[in-house]
Design a protein around this motif. Structure first.
Motif, PDB file in Angstrom:
ATOM      1  N   LYS A 151      -5.233  -5.856   3.234  1.00 21.91           N
ATOM      2  CA  LYS A 151      -5.302  -7.204   3.817  1.00 21.91           C
ATOM      3  C   LYS A 151      -4.279  -7.381   4.930  1.00 21.91           C
ATOM      4  CE  LYS A 151      -6.944  -9.331  -0.439  1.00 21.91           C
ATOM      5  NZ  LYS A 151      -6.576 -10.184  -1.570  1.00 21.91           N
ATOM      6  N   GLN A 152      -3.050  -6.936   4.686  1.00 18.95           N
ATOM      7  CA  GLN A 152      -2.000  -7.075   5.702  1.00 18.95           C
ATOM      8  C   GLN A 152      -2.313  -6.243   6.931  1.00 18.95           C
ATOM      9  OE1 GLN A 152       2.029  -6.520   4.389  1.00 18.95           O
ATOM     10  NE2 GLN A 152       1.826  -8.002   2.750  1.00 18.95           N
ATOM     11  N   GLU A 153      -2.812  -5.041   6.718  1.00 16.21           N
ATOM     12  CA  GLU A 153      -3.109  -4.156   7.835  1.00 16.21           C
ATOM     13  C   GLU A 153      -4.227  -4.720   8.703  1.00 16.21           C
ATOM     14  OE1 GLU A 153      -4.795  -1.052  10.172  1.00 16.21           O
ATOM     15  OE2 GLU A 153      -5.835  -1.771   8.405  1.00 16.21           O
ATOM     16  N   GLU A 154      -5.191  -5.386   8.096  1.00 10.35           N
ATOM     17  CA  GLU A 154      -6.276  -6.001   8.852  1.00 10.35           C
ATOM     18  C   GLU A 154      -5.804  -7.239   9.602  1.00 10.35           C
ATOM     19  OE1 GLU A 154      -9.331  -6.727   5.987  1.00 10.35           O
ATOM     20  OE2 GLU A 154      -9.840  -4.602   5.798  1.00 10.35           O
ATOM     21  N   ALA A 155      -4.928  -8.025   8.980  1.00 13.18           N
ATOM     22  CA  ALA A 155      -4.459  -9.271   9.590  1.00 13.18           C
ATOM     23  C   ALA A 155      -3.525  -9.007  10.771  1.00 13.18           C
ATOM     24  CB  ALA A 155      -3.749 -10.125   8.540  1.00 13.18           C
ATOM     25  N   VAL A 156      -2.588  -8.102  10.587  1.00  7.13           N
ATOM     26  CA  VAL A 156      -1.601  -7.793  11.631  1.00  7.13           C
ATOM     27  C   VAL A 156      -1.453  -6.269  11.665  1.00  7.13           C
ATOM     28  CG1 VAL A 156       0.739  -8.163  12.446  1.00  7.13           C
ATOM     29  CG2 VAL A 156      -0.382  -9.933  11.099  1.00  7.13           C
ATOM     30  N   PRO A 157      -2.272  -5.586  12.439  1.00  7.62           N
ATOM     31  CA  PRO A 157      -2.237  -4.123  12.420  1.00  7.62           C
ATOM     32  C   PRO A 157      -0.961  -3.559  13.066  1.00  7.62           C
ATOM     33  CG  PRO A 157      -3.831  -4.901  14.034  1.00  7.62           C
ATOM     34  CD  PRO A 157      -3.311  -6.100  13.313  1.00  7.62           C
ATOM     35  N   PRO A 158      -0.173  -2.821  12.291  1.00  6.92           N
ATOM     36  CA  PRO A 158       1.000  -2.168  12.859  1.00  6.92           C
ATOM     37  C   PRO A 158       0.591  -0.844  13.522  1.00  6.92           C
ATOM     38  CG  PRO A 158       0.865  -1.696  10.540  1.00  6.92           C
ATOM     39  CD  PRO A 158      -0.276  -2.620  10.860  1.00  6.92           C
ATOM     40  N   ASP A 159       1.508  -0.240  14.258  1.00  2.31           N
ATOM     41  CA  ASP A 159       1.227   1.069  14.835  1.00  2.31           C
ATOM     42  C   ASP A 159       1.204   2.142  13.742  1.00  2.31           C
ATOM     43  OD1 ASP A 159       1.066   0.438  17.691  1.00  2.31           O
ATOM     44  OD2 ASP A 159       3.147  -0.158  17.437  1.00  2.31           O
ATOM     45  N   MET A 160       2.084   1.991  12.767  1.00  2.00           N
ATOM     46  CA  MET A 160       2.149   2.931  11.642  1.00  2.00           C
ATOM     47  C   MET A 160       2.486   2.173  10.370  1.00  2.00           C
ATOM     48  SD  MET A 160       4.176   6.189  13.180  1.00  2.00           S
ATOM     49  CE  MET A 160       3.417   7.391  12.122  1.00  2.00           C
ATOM     50  N   ILE A 161       2.217   2.815   9.220  1.00  4.68           N
ATOM     51  CA  ILE A 161       2.580   2.251   7.933  1.00  4.68           C
ATOM     52  C   ILE A 161       3.420   3.289   7.187  1.00  4.68           C
ATOM     53  CG2 ILE A 161       1.732   1.453   5.696  1.00  4.68           C
ATOM     54  CD1 ILE A 161      -0.834   0.559   7.157  1.00  4.68           C
ATOM     55  N   GLU A 162       4.580   2.849   6.691  1.00  7.70           N
ATOM     56  CA  GLU A 162       5.416   3.701   5.868  1.00  7.70           C
ATOM     57  C   GLU A 162       5.230   3.247   4.422  1.00  7.70           C
ATOM     58  OE1 GLU A 162      10.077   4.992   5.265  1.00  7.70           O
ATOM     59  OE2 GLU A 162       9.624   3.163   6.368  1.00  7.70           O
ATOM     60  N   ILE A 163       4.803   4.168   3.566  1.00  7.56           N
ATOM     61  CA  ILE A 163       4.568   3.824   2.169  1.00  7.56           C
ATOM     62  C   ILE A 163       5.737   4.314   1.335  1.00  7.56           C
ATOM     63  CG2 ILE A 163       3.082   4.219   0.174  1.00  7.56           C
ATOM     64  CD1 ILE A 163       0.737   4.377   2.110  1.00  7.56           C
ATOM     65  N   LEU A 164       6.306   3.400   0.560  1.00  6.04           N
ATOM     66  CA  LEU A 164       7.427   3.699  -0.324  1.00  6.04           C
ATOM     67  C   LEU A 164       7.015   3.428  -1.754  1.00  6.04           C
ATOM     68  CD1 LEU A 164      10.211   1.996   1.766  1.00  6.04           C
ATOM     69  CD2 LEU A 164       9.758   4.419   1.583  1.00  6.04           C
ATOM     70  N   PRO A 165       7.525   4.039  -2.749  1.00  2.00           N
ATOM     71  CA  PRO A 165       8.493   5.122  -2.652  1.00  2.00           C
ATOM     72  C   PRO A 165       7.844   6.373  -2.095  1.00  2.00           C
ATOM     73  CG  PRO A 165       7.819   4.841  -4.919  1.00  2.00           C
ATOM     74  CD  PRO A 165       7.175   3.738  -4.124  1.00  2.00           C
ATOM     75  N   GLY A 166       8.650   7.296  -1.635  1.00  2.00           N
ATOM     76  CA  GLY A 166       8.156   8.502  -0.981  1.00  2.00           C
ATOM     77  C   GLY A 166       7.344   9.393  -1.909  1.00  2.00           C
ATOM     78  N   VAL A 167       7.622   9.351  -3.188  1.00  2.00           N
ATOM     79  CA  VAL A 167       6.888  10.179  -4.146  1.00  2.00           C
ATOM     80  C   VAL A 167       6.089   9.255  -5.063  1.00  2.00           C
ATOM     81  CG1 VAL A 167       7.116  11.828  -6.027  1.00  2.00           C
ATOM     82  CG2 VAL A 167       8.708  11.904  -4.104  1.00  2.00           C
ATOM     83  N   LEU A 168       4.790   9.454  -5.071  1.00  3.19           N
ATOM     84  CA  LEU A 168       3.909   8.673  -5.932  1.00  3.19           C
ATOM     85  C   LEU A 168       3.311   9.559  -6.997  1.00  3.19           C
ATOM     86  CD1 LEU A 168       1.981   6.587  -3.251  1.00  3.19           C
ATOM     87  CD2 LEU A 168       3.800   5.800  -4.746  1.00  3.19           C
ATOM     88  N   ALA A 169       3.160   9.022  -8.179  1.00  2.30           N
ATOM     89  CA  ALA A 169       2.545   9.805  -9.265  1.00  2.30           C
ATOM     90  C   ALA A 169       1.046   9.837  -9.116  1.00  2.30           C
ATOM     91  CB  ALA A 169       2.936   9.192 -10.610  1.00  2.30           C
TER      92      ALA A 169
END
Length: 79
Positions: A61-79
């Motif tokens: 939803k956020q990406e569609e409303a206000v598209p950034p140039d990149m997205i950083e997903i945290l935490p760096g390690v996901l299970a």
């Protein structure tokens, strides 16, 4: 942007950074600051905490409303 002591979380903080520094872009968790950064021609990175499947829907939803140039997903390690 979020970690700079003394700056608020308002769009005027992005204006201040743009006018007083030579930055090329911003990293923030706040979509309003991403929007303002894009308006000012800055490279924008949306930092997002991916904790569960609901977070994934919120990110979409956020990406569609206000598209950034990149997205950083945290935490760096996901299970």
């Amino acid at each position: 942007m979020d970690l700079i002591a003394g700056l608020g979380n308002k769009e005027v903080a992005v204006d201040f950074i743009k006018q007083t520094t030579e930055v090329d872009g911003i990293i923030t968790t706040r979509p309003a600051l991403i929007k303002r950064g894009r308006e000012l021609g800055l490279f924008t990175i949306l930092r997002f905490f991916m904790l569960d499947s609901m977070a994934m829907e919120n990110l979409k939803k956020q990406e569609e409303a206000v598209p950034p140039d990149m997205i950083e997903i945290l935490p760096g390690v996901l299970a």
